[in-house]
Scaffold this motif. Structure first.
Motif, short mmCIF file in Angstrom:
data_model
loop_
_atom_site.label_atom_id
_atom_site.label_comp_id
_atom_site.label_asym_id
_atom_site.label_seq_id
_atom_site.Cartn_x
_atom_site.Cartn_y
_atom_site.Cartn_z
N ASN A 89 0.85 -1.18 0.00
CA ASN A 89 0.00 0.00 0.00
C ASN A 89 0.89 1.24 0.00
N ARG A 90 0.83 2.01 -1.07
CA ARG A 90 1.70 3.18 -1.21
C ARG A 90 1.38 4.28 -0.20
N ASP A 93 3.37 2.67 2.76
CA ASP A 93 4.79 2.53 2.43
C ASP A 93 5.08 3.28 1.14
N PRO A 94 5.33 4.59 1.23
CA PRO A 94 5.56 5.38 0.01
C PRO A 94 6.77 4.93 -0.80
N ASP A 95 7.71 4.23 -0.16
CA ASP A 95 8.91 3.81 -0.88
C ASP A 95 8.69 2.54 -1.70
N GLY A 96 7.45 2.00 -1.66
CA GLY A 96 7.16 0.81 -2.45
C GLY A 96 7.47 -0.49 -1.76
N GLY A 169 -4.67 1.09 -5.79
CA GLY A 169 -3.30 0.61 -5.74
C GLY A 169 -3.14 -0.88 -5.89
#
Length: 255
Positions: A89-90, A93-96, A169
Motif C-alpha cells: 500500500n503506497r 509505504d511510500p517507498d514501495g 493501488g
C-alpha cells in the motif's frame, strides 16, 4: 449510516460498518460513532481501516490507534476486522516496500492475542490468486494466523474495474485486467470473477491456504449484480465454479 445500519439489521443482516481512521477527528467523535452504532442499531462488529485520504482529519492516522483506545471493547464490539494488503500500500509505504504494512499486520495479530474480540483480515480486492496465496504463506511464516477473507471484485464493466484498481493501488493484479483489455473481443464484456475464485478454490482443496475463511465481495459493478452473480454460482470441492446452488459464505462490502 446509522439509519442504514438499523434498517439492515432489522432486515436480518449482520451489519459491519467501516471506521476510517483518517476521517475521524478525535476520540470523542470515535466514541460517538461507536456508541450510536451500538445503541441505535445494535451493531457489535466493525471493519477498521486507515482510510483513503493522505492526511488525517485529526488524531487518528491508523486503525491501530483506534483499537488502542479500548472503545470497541467498552461498547461490546465482539468482532473486529482489519485490512490486509497482499500487494502493499503506497499510502502506508511510500517507498514501495512492505515494511510498514508487515509491521502493522504483526501488531494486529498481537492485539488479537490479548483481546477477546474475534478478528479477521480482509484483503484488498484481487484479480489474480497467486500473489495473495504467496502473501498468506508469508503471514504464516511470520506468525500471523488470523483468518483471511479474500477480497474479490464482483462482476462489472472492465473500464470500471481498471479505474478502481488504479485508485486503490492494486498493482500486480491490475496486469490481469490490462491483458484482458488488449483483447478486443473481451473489452466490451463484463468482468466476472469465476477464474480467480476457481484458482482460490483449487488451492484450498490442496490445503494450501486453510486460513481463507470467506470471500469478501466488493460490488464495484453494483450490489444487485454482485448478489445475483453469487447466487448463481458455487465453488465445488474440486475447485470449479458451477452454476446453480447456494453461494459459499461471503461478505459484501458496499464501498
Amino acid at each position: 449510516m446509522i439509519a442504514t445500519a438499523r434498517r439492515l439489521a432489522r432486515d436480518g443482516f449482520p451489519v459491519m460498518p467501516h471506521f476510517p481512521a483518517r476521517l475521524i477527528a478525535d476520540k470523542v467523535m470515535l466514541e460517538d460513532w461507536i456508541a450510536r452504532y451500538r445503541g441505535e442499531a445494535g451493531v457489535d462488529r466493525a471493519l477498521l481501516l486507515a482510510g483513503g485520504r493522505s492526511a488525517p482529519a485529526g488524531a487518528f492516522q491508523s486503525s491501530m490507534q483506534m483499537m488502542e483506545t479500548g472503545l470497541f471493547d467498552k461498547y461490546g464490539f465482539t468482532r473486529l476486522h482489519v485490512a490486509g494488503h497482499p500487494e502493499g500500500n503506497r499510502d502506508i509505504d511510500p517507498d514501495g516496500s512492505t515494511a510498514n504494512v508487515d509491521a502493522a499486520i504483526r501488531w494486529k495479530q498481537q492485539f488479537a492475542e490479548r483481546s477477546d474480540a474475534e478478528m479477521a483480515i480482509v484483503t484488498q480486492f484481487a484479480f489474480e490468486a497467486r500473489p495473495v496465496l504467496d502473501w498468506i504463506a508469508g503471514l504464516r511464516e511470520a506468525g500471523v494466523h488470523l483468518p483471511v477473507h479474500v477480497g474479490i471484485a464482483g462482476p462489472a464493466k472492465l473500464q470500471t474495474l481498471i479505474r478502481f484498481a488504479i485508485a486503490c493501488g492494486v498493482g500486480s493484479s491490475l496486469k490481469v485486467l490490462q491483458r484482458r483489455a488488449v483483447d478486443v473481443t473481451k473489452l466490451m464484456l463484463p468482468y466476472e470473477p469465476a477464474d480467480v475464485l476457481s484458482d482460490f478454490a483449487r488451492a484450498a482443496s490442496r490445503d494450501e491456504t486453510p486460513a481463507i475463511a470467506q470471500v469478501h465481495f466488493f460490488p464495484l459493478g453494483g450490489i444487485r449484480a454482485c448478489a445475483e452473480w453469487a447466487a448463481r454460482h458455487v465453488v465445488s470441492e474440486r475447485g470449479q465454479i458451477a452454476a446453480g446452488g447456494r453461494p459459499s459464505p461471503s461478505a459484501a462490502s458496499g464501498r
